[in-house]
Design a protein around this motif. Structure first.
Motif, PDB file in Angstrom:
ATOM      1  N   UNK A   1       5.867  19.076  23.534  1.00  0.00           N
ATOM      2  CA  UNK A   1       6.186  19.164  24.950  1.00  0.00           C
ATOM      3  C   UNK A   1       4.990  18.618  25.709  1.00  0.00           C
ATOM      4  N   UNK A   2       5.269  17.900  26.791  1.00  0.00           N
ATOM      5  CA  UNK A   2       4.192  17.261  27.533  1.00  0.00           C
ATOM      6  C   UNK A   2       4.597  17.107  28.987  1.00  0.00           C
ATOM      7  N   UNK A   3       3.610  16.921  29.822  1.00  0.00           N
ATOM      8  CA  UNK A   3       3.868  16.673  31.229  1.00  0.00           C
ATOM      9  C   UNK A   3       4.458  15.283  31.391  1.00  0.00           C
ATOM     10  N   UNK A   4       5.595  15.180  32.085  1.00  0.00           N
ATOM     11  CA  UNK A   4       6.229  13.872  32.279  1.00  0.00           C
ATOM     12  C   UNK A   4       5.359  12.913  33.078  1.00  0.00           C
TER      13      UNK A   4
ATOM     14  N   UNK B   1       4.684   8.608  33.451  1.00  0.00           N
ATOM     15  CA  UNK B   1       5.129   8.035  34.718  1.00  0.00           C
ATOM     16  C   UNK B   1       6.558   8.359  35.094  1.00  0.00           C
ATOM     17  N   UNK B   2       7.065   9.479  34.591  1.00  0.00           N
ATOM     18  CA  UNK B   2       8.445   9.876  34.903  1.00  0.00           C
ATOM     19  C   UNK B   2       8.402  11.149  35.742  1.00  0.00           C
ATOM     20  N   UNK B   3       8.811  11.045  36.980  1.00  0.00           N
ATOM     21  CA  UNK B   3       8.608  12.130  37.928  1.00  0.00           C
ATOM     22  C   UNK B   3       9.899  12.831  38.337  1.00  0.00           C
ATOM     23  N   UNK B   4      11.039  12.327  37.883  1.00  0.00           N
ATOM     24  CA  UNK B   4      12.324  12.902  38.291  1.00  0.00           C
ATOM     25  C   UNK B   4      13.132  13.255  37.046  1.00  0.00           C
ATOM     26  N   UNK B   5      13.623  14.488  37.009  1.00  0.00           N
ATOM     27  CA  UNK B   5      14.521  14.926  35.948  1.00  0.00           C
ATOM     28  C   UNK B   5      15.751  15.553  36.564  1.00  0.00           C
TER      29      UNK B   5
ATOM     30  N   UNK C   1      13.817   9.855  34.986  1.00  0.00           N
ATOM     31  CA  UNK C   1      13.584   8.547  35.587  1.00  0.00           C
ATOM     32  C   UNK C   1      12.258   8.546  36.340  1.00  0.00           C
ATOM     33  N   UNK C   2      11.827   7.358  36.750  1.00  0.00           N
ATOM     34  CA  UNK C   2      10.570   7.244  37.490  1.00  0.00           C
ATOM     35  C   UNK C   2      10.663   7.894  38.856  1.00  0.00           C
ATOM     36  N   UNK C   3      11.798   7.699  39.546  1.00  0.00           N
ATOM     37  CA  UNK C   3      11.922   8.167  40.920  1.00  0.00           C
ATOM     38  C   UNK C   3      13.405   8.332  41.265  1.00  0.00           C
ATOM     39  N   UNK C   4      13.683   8.757  42.498  1.00  0.00           N
ATOM     40  CA  UNK C   4      15.056   8.983  42.928  1.00  0.00           C
ATOM     41  C   UNK C   4      15.879   7.690  42.944  1.00  0.00           C
ATOM     42  N   UNK C   5      15.343   6.557  43.454  1.00  0.00           N
ATOM     43  CA  UNK C   5      16.141   5.319  43.388  1.00  0.00           C
ATOM     44  C   UNK C   5      16.543   4.947  41.965  1.00  0.00           C
TER      45      UNK C   5
ATOM     46  N   UNK D   1       2.951  28.707  31.996  1.00  0.00           N
ATOM     47  CA  UNK D   1       3.157  28.590  33.432  1.00  0.00           C
ATOM     48  C   UNK D   1       2.534  27.352  34.065  1.00  0.00           C
ATOM     49  N   UNK D   2       1.462  26.836  33.442  1.00  0.00           N
ATOM     50  CA  UNK D   2       0.783  25.709  34.058  1.00  0.00           C
ATOM     51  C   UNK D   2       1.244  24.368  33.517  1.00  0.00           C
ATOM     52  N   UNK D   3       2.203  24.353  32.575  1.00  0.00           N
ATOM     53  CA  UNK D   3       2.725  23.080  32.067  1.00  0.00           C
ATOM     54  C   UNK D   3       3.898  22.656  32.919  1.00  0.00           C
ATOM     55  N   UNK D   4       3.814  21.512  33.554  1.00  0.00           N
ATOM     56  CA  UNK D   4       4.872  21.040  34.448  1.00  0.00           C
ATOM     57  C   UNK D   4       5.354  19.669  33.977  1.00  0.00           C
TER      58      UNK D   4
END
Length: 336
Positions: free
Chosen positions: A240-243, A247-251, A294-298, A333-336
């Motif tokens: 498990x890792x921070x997205x 460079x992926x900020x949207x799930x 994905x990278x972003x909302x678009x 708790x601190x893994x996002x």
């Protein structure tokens, strides 16, 4: 670009050392740093230093995971509609349970999505029929049994379009195959395996001496049994890792309704999409549940209106973007 001319969500990873390291660990989470370093073309110290930094700041963790589908154990996806002031507390309480994973807040913070894997029927009934219905702030409970995995589990998402070349992937797989124990042992975890599996669930890269101390078995016995469990598919090593590292900020959770005849073909198509990290057939009002990244909302919009929207047999898609990931494989708790 994919065949439709849409940029892959992983196209920006080629020059990212973190993405290359993560894909190497996805292929073989227990590979020695020296082997990873040789494949990536860097020093052992570079790999070890970066790995330890990511682990220490909570951005990465390697753990063993029981493959409940192969073990023939039930899995459920829960959708809990909550009062806004109760969702976070409910998600946190669920995250502390050992039989939950993949917990997130969606729908503007009013819905908790949670995968639960009860060890026994009693545990299942206690959660679904007793605890949750009596929990304050839960307005509605929707439980959908997971029927068939199209993608996810031991199938790593970065393998679809990650930054490593075919030659690098082959080198890591060769090392993994060389260390595997060929066995005809059926896919099950015996009671005497529990200390070994429990230790690996805490640290998937625990050394053989550490596993020997945790189990009280000889190092050679630990090595043989771990090889047998991995070869049988009863457990696998996951990370498990921070997205943000890739460079992926949207799930988003996708609840997809298909025509009955199209369920299998749509599920298999989703498994090939770069944006899909997990897809499974489920029982309930929708018949496929998937996770898109994905990278972003678009980019999410482009996927929904493009590749997903064009699939023959898709009748309806409900999209619920994640506000926050509370738990992936473990609760940190601190893994996002």
């Amino acid at each position: 670009m994919d065949s439709a001319g849409v940029e892959s969500p992983t196209s920006g990873m080629r020059d990212s050392f973190d993405a290359r390291l993560l894909q190497a660990l996805e292929i073989d989470g227990r590979a020695p740093f020296s082997k990873i370093a040789a494949v990536l073309g860097v020093s052992d110290q570079t790999v070890a230093r970066r790995y330890r930094k990511l682990v220490s700041d909570g951005s990465l963790r390697i753990v063993a995971v029981r493959d409940h589908e192969k073990l023939g154990q039930d899995q459920w996806m829960l959708r809990l509609r909550c009062a806004p002031d109760g969702a976070d507390a409910i998600a946190t309480a669920l995250a502390r349970r050992p039989d939950t994973s993949w917990i997130g807040l969606t729908s503007g913070g009013t819905e908790v999505v949670c995968c639960t894997r009860p060890r026994t029927r009693t545990d299942q009934d206690e959660l679904l029929l007793a605890k949750l219905p009596r929990t304050p702030h839960i307005v509605d409970i929707r439980a959908q049994q997971m029927l068939h995995r199209f993608f996810g589990g031991p199938d790593g998402w970065l393998m679809k379009h990650g930054p490593l070349s075919e030659e690098q992937i082959a080198a890591l797989r060769t090392a993994q195959a060389a260390s595997a124990v060929r066995t005809d042992v059926p896919q099950r975890i015996e009671p005497e395996d529990e200390p070994l599996v429990a230790a690996l669930e805490q640290d998937g890269r625990a050394t053989y001496p550490e596993l020997q101390r945790a189990t009280g078995r000889s190092e050679s016995a630990v090595k043989r049994r771990l090889g047998a469990l991995l070869a049988s598919g009863a457990i696998y090593i996951d990370h498990e890792y921070s997205n943000d590292l890739v460079g992926l900020h949207v799930g988003a959770m996708l609840w997809i309704t298909t025509a009955p005849w199209a369920m299998d073909s749509v599920g298999k198509a989703l498994a090939s999409h770069a944006e899909i990290a997990h897809a499974t057939a489920v029982a309930g009002p929708s018949n496929i549940m998937a996770t898109a990244v994905t990278r972003d909302i678009p980019a999410l919009y482009a996927y929904l209106s493009g590749k997903l929207g064009r699939l023959d047999g898709v009748q309806h898609v409900e999209t619920a973007p994640f506000m926050r990931r509370v738990k992936q494989l473990t609760y940190r708790p601190y893994l996002r």
